[in-house]
Write a protein that holds these residues in place. Structure first.
Motif, PDB file in Angstrom:
ATOM      1  N   ASN A  24       0.838  -1.193   0.000  1.00 42.95           N
ATOM      2  CA  ASN A  24       0.000   0.000   0.000  1.00 42.95           C
ATOM      3  C   ASN A  24       0.876   1.248   0.000  1.00 42.95           C
ATOM      4  O   ASN A  24       1.039   1.929   1.021  1.00 42.95           O
ATOM      5  CB  ASN A  24      -0.932   0.010   1.215  1.00 42.95           C
ATOM      6  CG  ASN A  24      -1.974  -1.081   1.160  1.00 42.95           C
ATOM      7  OD1 ASN A  24      -2.868  -1.062   0.316  1.00 42.95           O
ATOM      8  ND2 ASN A  24      -1.869  -2.052   2.058  1.00 42.95           N
ATOM      9  N   PRO A  25       1.454   1.578  -1.147  1.00 42.12           N
ATOM     10  CA  PRO A  25       2.312   2.763  -1.214  1.00 42.12           C
ATOM     11  C   PRO A  25       1.496   4.049  -1.147  1.00 42.12           C
ATOM     12  O   PRO A  25       0.279   4.053  -1.366  1.00 42.12           O
ATOM     13  CB  PRO A  25       3.003   2.616  -2.573  1.00 42.12           C
ATOM     14  CG  PRO A  25       2.025   1.832  -3.397  1.00 42.12           C
ATOM     15  CD  PRO A  25       1.371   0.875  -2.436  1.00 42.12           C
ATOM     16  N   ILE A  26       2.177   5.134  -0.866  1.00 42.73           N
ATOM     17  CA  ILE A  26       1.580   6.467  -0.912  1.00 42.73           C
ATOM     18  C   ILE A  26       1.870   7.065  -2.281  1.00 42.73           C
ATOM     19  O   ILE A  26       2.991   6.992  -2.776  1.00 42.73           O
ATOM     20  CB  ILE A  26       2.151   7.356   0.210  1.00 42.73           C
ATOM     21  CG1 ILE A  26       1.726   6.800   1.584  1.00 42.73           C
ATOM     22  CG2 ILE A  26       1.691   8.800   0.068  1.00 42.73           C
ATOM     23  CD1 ILE A  26       2.454   7.438   2.746  1.00 42.73           C
ATOM     24  N   GLU A  47      20.901  30.155   3.121  1.00 43.23           N
ATOM     25  CA  GLU A  47      20.060  30.098   4.322  1.00 43.23           C
ATOM     26  C   GLU A  47      20.873  29.538   5.490  1.00 43.23           C
ATOM     27  O   GLU A  47      21.784  28.729   5.312  1.00 43.23           O
ATOM     28  CB  GLU A  47      18.839  29.213   4.079  1.00 43.23           C
ATOM     29  CG  GLU A  47      17.958  29.675   2.930  1.00 43.23           C
ATOM     30  CD  GLU A  47      17.093  30.854   3.305  1.00 43.23           C
ATOM     31  OE1 GLU A  47      16.996  31.181   4.502  1.00 43.23           O
ATOM     32  OE2 GLU A  47      16.496  31.461   2.378  1.00 43.23           O
ATOM     33  N   GLU A  48      20.517  29.953   6.701  1.00 43.83           N
ATOM     34  CA  GLU A  48      21.247  29.488   7.880  1.00 43.83           C
ATOM     35  C   GLU A  48      20.945  28.035   8.204  1.00 43.83           C
ATOM     36  O   GLU A  48      21.827  27.284   8.628  1.00 43.83           O
ATOM     37  CB  GLU A  48      20.897  30.369   9.085  1.00 43.83           C
ATOM     38  CG  GLU A  48      21.413  31.794   8.994  1.00 43.83           C
ATOM     39  CD  GLU A  48      21.133  32.583  10.248  1.00 43.83           C
ATOM     40  OE1 GLU A  48      20.561  31.997  11.197  1.00 43.83           O
ATOM     41  OE2 GLU A  48      21.463  33.776  10.290  1.00 43.83           O
ATOM     42  N   ASN A  49      19.703  27.615   8.027  1.00 44.54           N
ATOM     43  CA  ASN A  49      19.298  26.257   8.392  1.00 44.54           C
ATOM     44  C   ASN A  49      19.211  25.367   7.155  1.00 44.54           C
ATOM     45  O   ASN A  49      18.808  25.812   6.074  1.00 44.54           O
ATOM     46  CB  ASN A  49      17.939  26.276   9.089  1.00 44.54           C
ATOM     47  CG  ASN A  49      17.997  27.002  10.414  1.00 44.54           C
ATOM     48  OD1 ASN A  49      18.937  26.842  11.178  1.00 44.54           O
ATOM     49  ND2 ASN A  49      16.989  27.829  10.696  1.00 44.54           N
ATOM     50  N   SER A  50      19.583  24.124   7.308  1.00 52.63           N
ATOM     51  CA  SER A  50      19.467  23.159   6.226  1.00 52.63           C
ATOM     52  C   SER A  50      18.145  22.397   6.353  1.00 52.63           C
ATOM     53  O   SER A  50      17.419  22.533   7.335  1.00 52.63           O
ATOM     54  CB  SER A  50      20.645  22.182   6.270  1.00 52.63           C
ATOM     55  OG  SER A  50      20.623  21.444   7.479  1.00 52.63           O
ATOM     56  N   ALA A  51      17.856  21.601   5.349  1.00 53.48           N
ATOM     57  CA  ALA A  51      16.718  20.687   5.390  1.00 53.48           C
ATOM     58  C   ALA A  51      17.259  19.270   5.263  1.00 53.48           C
ATOM     59  O   ALA A  51      18.333  19.054   4.702  1.00 53.48           O
ATOM     60  CB  ALA A  51      15.744  20.988   4.263  1.00 53.48           C
ATOM     61  N   ASP A  52      16.511  18.293   5.775  1.00 57.48           N
ATOM     62  CA  ASP A  52      16.974  16.912   5.598  1.00 57.48           C
ATOM     63  C   ASP A  52      15.790  15.974   5.431  1.00 57.48           C
ATOM     64  O   ASP A  52      14.662  16.275   5.838  1.00 57.48           O
ATOM     65  CB  ASP A  52      17.864  16.475   6.766  1.00 57.48           C
ATOM     66  CG  ASP A  52      17.146  16.391   8.093  1.00 57.48           C
ATOM     67  OD1 ASP A  52      16.220  15.577   8.224  1.00 57.48           O
ATOM     68  OD2 ASP A  52      17.506  17.154   9.017  1.00 57.48           O
ATOM     69  N   VAL A  53      16.063  14.826   4.802  1.00 60.47           N
ATOM     70  CA  VAL A  53      15.021  13.854   4.512  1.00 60.47           C
ATOM     71  C   VAL A  53      15.632  12.463   4.422  1.00 60.47           C
ATOM     72  O   VAL A  53      16.773  12.292   3.989  1.00 60.47           O
ATOM     73  CB  VAL A  53      14.287  14.209   3.196  1.00 60.47           C
ATOM     74  CG1 VAL A  53      15.243  14.164   2.007  1.00 60.47           C
ATOM     75  CG2 VAL A  53      13.095  13.303   2.967  1.00 60.47           C
ATOM     76  N   THR A  54      14.856  11.463   4.842  1.00 58.73           N
ATOM     77  CA  THR A  54      15.204  10.058   4.667  1.00 58.73           C
ATOM     78  C   THR A  54      14.247   9.463   3.647  1.00 58.73           C
ATOM     79  O   THR A  54      13.021   9.612   3.766  1.00 58.73           O
ATOM     80  CB  THR A  54      15.101   9.297   5.996  1.00 58.73           C
ATOM     81  OG1 THR A  54      16.003   9.876   6.942  1.00 58.73           O
ATOM     82  CG2 THR A  54      15.446   7.834   5.807  1.00 58.73           C
ATOM     83  N   LEU A  55      14.811   8.788   2.646  1.00 58.97           N
ATOM     84  CA  LEU A  55      14.021   8.198   1.575  1.00 58.97           C
ATOM     85  C   LEU A  55      14.255   6.696   1.536  1.00 58.97           C
ATOM     86  O   LEU A  55      15.387   6.248   1.367  1.00 58.97           O
ATOM     87  CB  LEU A  55      14.412   8.804   0.222  1.00 58.97           C
ATOM     88  CG  LEU A  55      14.392  10.331   0.105  1.00 58.97           C
ATOM     89  CD1 LEU A  55      14.973  10.763  -1.241  1.00 58.97           C
ATOM     90  CD2 LEU A  55      12.978  10.864   0.274  1.00 58.97           C
ATOM     91  N   ASN A  56      13.211   5.918   1.698  1.00 60.11           N
ATOM     92  CA  ASN A  56      13.293   4.465   1.618  1.00 60.11           C
ATOM     93  C   ASN A  56      12.226   3.954   0.650  1.00 60.11           C
ATOM     94  O   ASN A  56      11.039   4.263   0.812  1.00 60.11           O
ATOM     95  CB  ASN A  56      13.062   3.809   2.988  1.00 60.11           C
ATOM     96  CG  ASN A  56      14.173   4.107   3.958  1.00 60.11           C
ATOM     97  OD1 ASN A  56      15.336   3.845   3.679  1.00 60.11           O
ATOM     98  ND2 ASN A  56      13.835   4.686   5.094  1.00 60.11           N
ATOM     99  N   ASN A  57      12.654   3.174  -0.352  1.00 59.46           N
ATOM    100  CA  ASN A  57      11.704   2.598  -1.311  1.00 59.46           C
ATOM    101  C   ASN A  57      10.855   3.694  -1.958  1.00 59.46           C
ATOM    102  O   ASN A  57       9.622   3.661  -1.913  1.00 59.46           O
ATOM    103  CB  ASN A  57      10.792   1.563  -0.641  1.00 59.46           C
ATOM    104  CG  ASN A  57      11.548   0.338  -0.172  1.00 59.46           C
ATOM    105  OD1 ASN A  57      12.756   0.396   0.064  1.00 59.46           O
ATOM    106  ND2 ASN A  57      10.856  -0.769  -0.014  1.00 59.46           N
ATOM    107  N   VAL A  69       6.878   5.308  -1.316  1.00 61.06           N
ATOM    108  CA  VAL A  69       6.185   6.471  -1.872  1.00 61.06           C
ATOM    109  C   VAL A  69       6.482   6.564  -3.359  1.00 61.06           C
ATOM    110  O   VAL A  69       7.597   6.254  -3.802  1.00 61.06           O
ATOM    111  CB  VAL A  69       6.637   7.764  -1.152  1.00 61.06           C
ATOM    112  CG1 VAL A  69       6.218   9.002  -1.914  1.00 61.06           C
ATOM    113  CG2 VAL A  69       6.089   7.810   0.275  1.00 61.06           C
ATOM    114  N   GLU A  70       5.500   6.993  -4.136  1.00 59.70           N
ATOM    115  CA  GLU A  70       5.681   7.232  -5.561  1.00 59.70           C
ATOM    116  C   GLU A  70       5.362   8.692  -5.868  1.00 59.70           C
ATOM    117  O   GLU A  70       4.261   9.167  -5.582  1.00 59.70           O
ATOM    118  CB  GLU A  70       4.771   6.323  -6.375  1.00 59.70           C
ATOM    119  CG  GLU A  70       4.918   6.496  -7.884  1.00 59.70           C
ATOM    120  CD  GLU A  70       4.060   5.526  -8.672  1.00 59.70           C
ATOM    121  OE1 GLU A  70       3.214   5.985  -9.453  1.00 59.70           O
ATOM    122  OE2 GLU A  70       4.238   4.302  -8.469  1.00 59.70           O
TER     123      GLU A  70
END
Length: 440
Positions: free
Chosen positions: A170-172, A223-233, A207-208
């Protein structure tokens, strides 16, 4: 026949032609919708917008067009509904008809700021009609199986946090809102997902993301602050500009399939901390009427010039590591990896047991500390059918088959589709495991 359309929004226009095959004119007494003004359908008959037109003449061997649109009222249920009608013709007292059938889907409309700490469920699809915003003190959680559709030029903008955790079963889904078959692989139908500086601990699993301008825009320069993300499948496909476009940010990506983007599949710029494991980055941009791609599938640079009269942005790339990854595509000069280095800044990168499409492989020797047991490949020698069917499963003779670094693969023992990497002669490089019987 109409594909599924969103209730209250309307559909694409279908059309039919009405022919006079005779050598003399024909008078059609009436053309009308059977349900008349109560119909969900709308007609335009030979340039006249009306649900009933009388006394139409068609010259010998001539024809006329009828255009049909449909809008479906919400039914308050979670399942699709079917709407039917017919176009009735009366010619010399002889009745004829053409059936009209459309499926509609009720939805939850999203416009503007999302309430604090919102959960999107999978009961009904979501339609983002303008833009959706997650502010800096809020989070958005998306349940497995949820479908999120975006209208033209709409996007998801995140200053806070988004957690989208689907499952293999059941992907998003993040797609454009044109559900007709003809739009299934057309890019630039919506803007994409933006993670702004300061947006932390974002997660996307199973996720697709499809058919946008930029799939994931992460961070910004200056910018002073960074962004981050974890991507799996995660699958990111058919982007007009880029699959992942990251600036001064952090990414950890595993089992990701990133394909068919107008410029870059992955661009990592200025500074940041980036790690890709068992991912397939394959930019077979099929053009879709756009200009031919000349940019590499993967572009990594610790310097960025945004305008000729502006100062360069420079920074430290603390890590840009790719392990058990495929980097390939159909660019004309066969170079699908490009590194741009400012020598005054840190640029730490490593490709370990990767299959990379390069015109020259001198770097495998001259920069051996950066390319550990990597392979050069030719275009079109690795996947089943990347052009017509967009099938990025490994071919039986693929150089990526059974050649992954086993130590790294043990950290990620299943592939993008949940298949065991260790059931045959060895784990494959990339996001998709080709499972075959073990050789004796």
């Amino acid at each position: 026949m109409f594909d599924t359309v969103f209730t209250t929004i309307g559909s694409t226009t279908q059309h039919l032609k009405v022919y006079n095959p005779y050598d003399q004119k024909v008078l059609i007494s009436s053309v009308k919708l059977a349900k008349a003004e109560t119909s969900n359908f709308r007609l335009n008959v030979n340039g006249v917008s009306s649900n009933e037109v009388k006394n139409l003449e068609i010259a010998p061997f001539d024809s006329l067009y009828i255009f049909v649109e449909v809008t479906i009222d919400p039914n308050g249920q979670n399942l699709p509904l079917v709407v039917k009608d017919s176009i009735e013709f009366v010619t010399n007292s002889n009745p004829q008809d053409v059936d009209l059938v459309a499926w509609g889907q009720d939805f939850k409309l999203v416009k503007g700021k999302i309430p604090k700490n919102t959960i999107w469920t999978n009961e009904k699809p979501y339609l983002v009609y303008t833009d959706a915003y997650v502010d800096s003190i809020s989070s958005l959680t998306i349940q497995a199986g949820t479908k999120v559709y975006f209208h033209k030029e709409a996007g998801l903008h995140v200053e806070g946090r988004v957690v989208a955790k689907g499952t293999v079963e059941n992907p998003i889904i993040f797609h454009g809102d044109r559900l007709e078959t003809v739009y299934s692989n057309v890019p630039d139908q919506w803007d994409g997902i933006s993670l702004y500086p300061g947006s932390k601990n974002n997660e996307f699993s199973n996720v697709e993301i499809k058919n946008a301008n930029i799939g994931l825009l992460i961070g910004n320069v200056g910018e002073e602050n960074s962004a981050d993300v974890t991507l799996n499948n995660v699958k990111i496909q058919n982007m007009a500009y880029a699959g992942i476009f990251a600036m001064e940010s952090g990414i950890k990506a595993t089992n990701c399939l990133i394909t068919n983007c107008g410029y870059y599949a992955v661009a990592l710029l200025v500074s940041g901390n980036y790690e890709f494991n068992h991912s397939t980055i394959a930019n077979y941009w099929p053009q879709y009427g756009f200009k031919t791609r000349t940019t590499p599938a993967v572009y990594i640079a610790n310097v960025l010039n945004v305008a000729k009269d502006k100062k360069d942005y420079v920074g430290d790339i603390a890590k840009a590591d790719f392990s058990n990854c495929i980097i390939t595509g159909n660019v004309l000069d066969n170079n699908e990896l490009y590194l741009k280095v400012n020598p005054d800044k840190i640029f730490n990168y490593k490709f370990e047991r990767c299959v990379i499409q390069l015109d020259k492989t001198d770097v495998f020797k001259t920069s051996a500390q950066h390319y550990l047991n990597c392979f050069k490949i030719r275009p079109d020698s690795i996947f089943v059918d990347p052009y017509k069917k967009f099938n990025f499963e490994l071919d039986s003779l693929s150089r990526a088959k059974d050649t992954a670094n086993r130590t790294i693969s043990k950290l990620y023992p299943t592939d993008l589709k949940g298949r065991d990497r260790f059931l045959d002669n060895g784990p494959d490089i990339g996001a998709l495991e080709r499972q075959e019987k073990k050789s004796k």
